[in-house]
Design a protein around this motif. Sequence first.
Motif, PDB file in Angstrom:
ATOM      1  N   TRP A  79       0.864  -1.174   0.000  1.00  0.00           N
ATOM      2  CA  TRP A  79       0.000   0.000   0.000  1.00  0.00           C
ATOM      3  C   TRP A  79       0.905   1.231   0.000  1.00  0.00           C
ATOM      4  O   TRP A  79       1.815   1.345   0.829  1.00  0.00           O
ATOM      5  N   TYR A  80       0.644   2.113  -0.948  1.00  0.00           N
ATOM      6  CA  TYR A  80       1.323   3.398  -1.042  1.00  0.00           C
ATOM      7  C   TYR A  80       0.314   4.511  -0.780  1.00  0.00           C
ATOM      8  O   TYR A  80      -0.894   4.287  -0.829  1.00  0.00           O
ATOM      9  N   ARG A  81       0.825   5.698  -0.539  1.00  0.00           N
ATOM     10  CA  ARG A  81      -0.046   6.859  -0.453  1.00  0.00           C
ATOM     11  C   ARG A  81       0.651   8.063  -1.068  1.00  0.00           C
ATOM     12  O   ARG A  81       1.879   8.124  -1.126  1.00  0.00           O
ATOM     13  N   GLN A  82      -0.188   8.996  -1.510  1.00  0.00           N
ATOM     14  CA  GLN A  82       0.359  10.190  -2.156  1.00  0.00           C
ATOM     15  C   GLN A  82      -0.482  11.409  -1.825  1.00  0.00           C
ATOM     16  O   GLN A  82      -1.714  11.368  -1.896  1.00  0.00           O
ATOM     17  N   VAL A  97       3.672   2.799   2.471  1.00  0.00           N
ATOM     18  CA  VAL A  97       3.350   2.766   3.899  1.00  0.00           C
ATOM     19  C   VAL A  97       3.423   1.364   4.467  1.00  0.00           C
ATOM     20  O   VAL A  97       3.717   1.197   5.657  1.00  0.00           O
ATOM     21  N   ALA A  98       3.187   0.356   3.639  1.00  0.00           N
ATOM     22  CA  ALA A  98       3.234  -1.009   4.148  1.00  0.00           C
ATOM     23  C   ALA A  98       3.433  -1.989   2.996  1.00  0.00           C
ATOM     24  O   ALA A  98       2.976  -1.746   1.881  1.00  0.00           O
ATOM     25  N   ARG A  99       4.106  -3.084   3.320  1.00  0.00           N
ATOM     26  CA  ARG A  99       4.305  -4.181   2.382  1.00  0.00           C
ATOM     27  C   ARG A  99       4.078  -5.489   3.128  1.00  0.00           C
ATOM     28  O   ARG A  99       4.427  -5.610   4.301  1.00  0.00           O
ATOM     29  N   TYR A 108       6.588  -1.968   7.614  1.00  0.00           N
ATOM     30  CA  TYR A 108       5.834  -0.721   7.750  1.00  0.00           C
ATOM     31  C   TYR A 108       6.761   0.488   7.708  1.00  0.00           C
ATOM     32  O   TYR A 108       7.891   0.447   8.199  1.00  0.00           O
ATOM     33  N   ALA A 109       6.248   1.581   7.171  1.00  0.00           N
ATOM     34  CA  ALA A 109       6.932   2.848   7.293  1.00  0.00           C
ATOM     35  C   ALA A 109       6.876   3.287   8.754  1.00  0.00           C
ATOM     36  O   ALA A 109       5.912   2.981   9.473  1.00  0.00           O
ATOM     37  N   ASP A 110       7.892   4.013   9.183  1.00  0.00           N
ATOM     38  CA  ASP A 110       7.939   4.454  10.582  1.00  0.00           C
ATOM     39  C   ASP A 110       6.714   5.277  10.951  1.00  0.00           C
ATOM     40  O   ASP A 110       6.231   5.221  12.088  1.00  0.00           O
ATOM     41  N   SER A 111       6.193   6.028   9.998  1.00  0.00           N
ATOM     42  CA  SER A 111       5.075   6.930  10.271  1.00  0.00           C
ATOM     43  C   SER A 111       3.774   6.202  10.592  1.00  0.00           C
ATOM     44  O   SER A 111       2.856   6.805  11.165  1.00  0.00           O
ATOM     45  N   VAL A 112       3.669   4.922  10.228  1.00  0.00           N
ATOM     46  CA  VAL A 112       2.417   4.192  10.461  1.00  0.00           C
ATOM     47  C   VAL A 112       2.602   2.969  11.356  1.00  0.00           C
ATOM     48  O   VAL A 112       1.615   2.331  11.743  1.00  0.00           O
ATOM     49  N   ALA A 113       3.841   2.612  11.675  1.00  0.00           N
ATOM     50  CA  ALA A 113       4.100   1.425  12.490  1.00  0.00           C
ATOM     51  C   ALA A 113       3.370   1.524  13.821  1.00  0.00           C
ATOM     52  O   ALA A 113       3.390   2.583  14.479  1.00  0.00           O
ATOM     53  N   GLY A 114       2.699   0.439  14.197  1.00  0.00           N
ATOM     54  CA  GLY A 114       1.953   0.420  15.442  1.00  0.00           C
ATOM     55  C   GLY A 114       0.517   0.885  15.301  1.00  0.00           C
ATOM     56  O   GLY A 114      -0.294   0.698  16.213  1.00  0.00           O
TER      57      GLY A 114
END
Length: 119
Positions: free
Chosen positions: A36-39, A48-50, A59-65
């Motif tokens: 999942w990507y975002r723009q 953001v996640a794979r 996960y990207a750090d910005s969304v982890a957790g």
Amino acid sequence: QVKLVESGGGLVQPGGSLRLSCEVSGSFLRVDAMDWYRQVPGKQRERVARVERDGTPIYADSVAGRFTISRDDAKNTVDLQMNSLKPEDTAVYYCHVLLVRATAFDTAWGQGTQVTVSS
């Protein structure tokens, strides 16, 4: 050839949750990694996640957790559960997959679904 159909976007208040889904259909041997990507307008698309073929999430750090990615290989779907949403999560979210074909790998993108986090 290959079609990715996303669903689940919308408007949610800060702190709320949304679940995005993406279904992959078409001609391929199997789906490998799913992302999942975002723009945001004016910025580069970011992953953001794979979820890898073996189910390992990244996960990207910005969304982890806060975000959880999952896949169902029987249905060729990938979901993104988004909790504790923040205004900075507002973006168009895109599904992306790595496909295994008879003679090569290939990639495909969904059309995008808008997520807006606002009070």
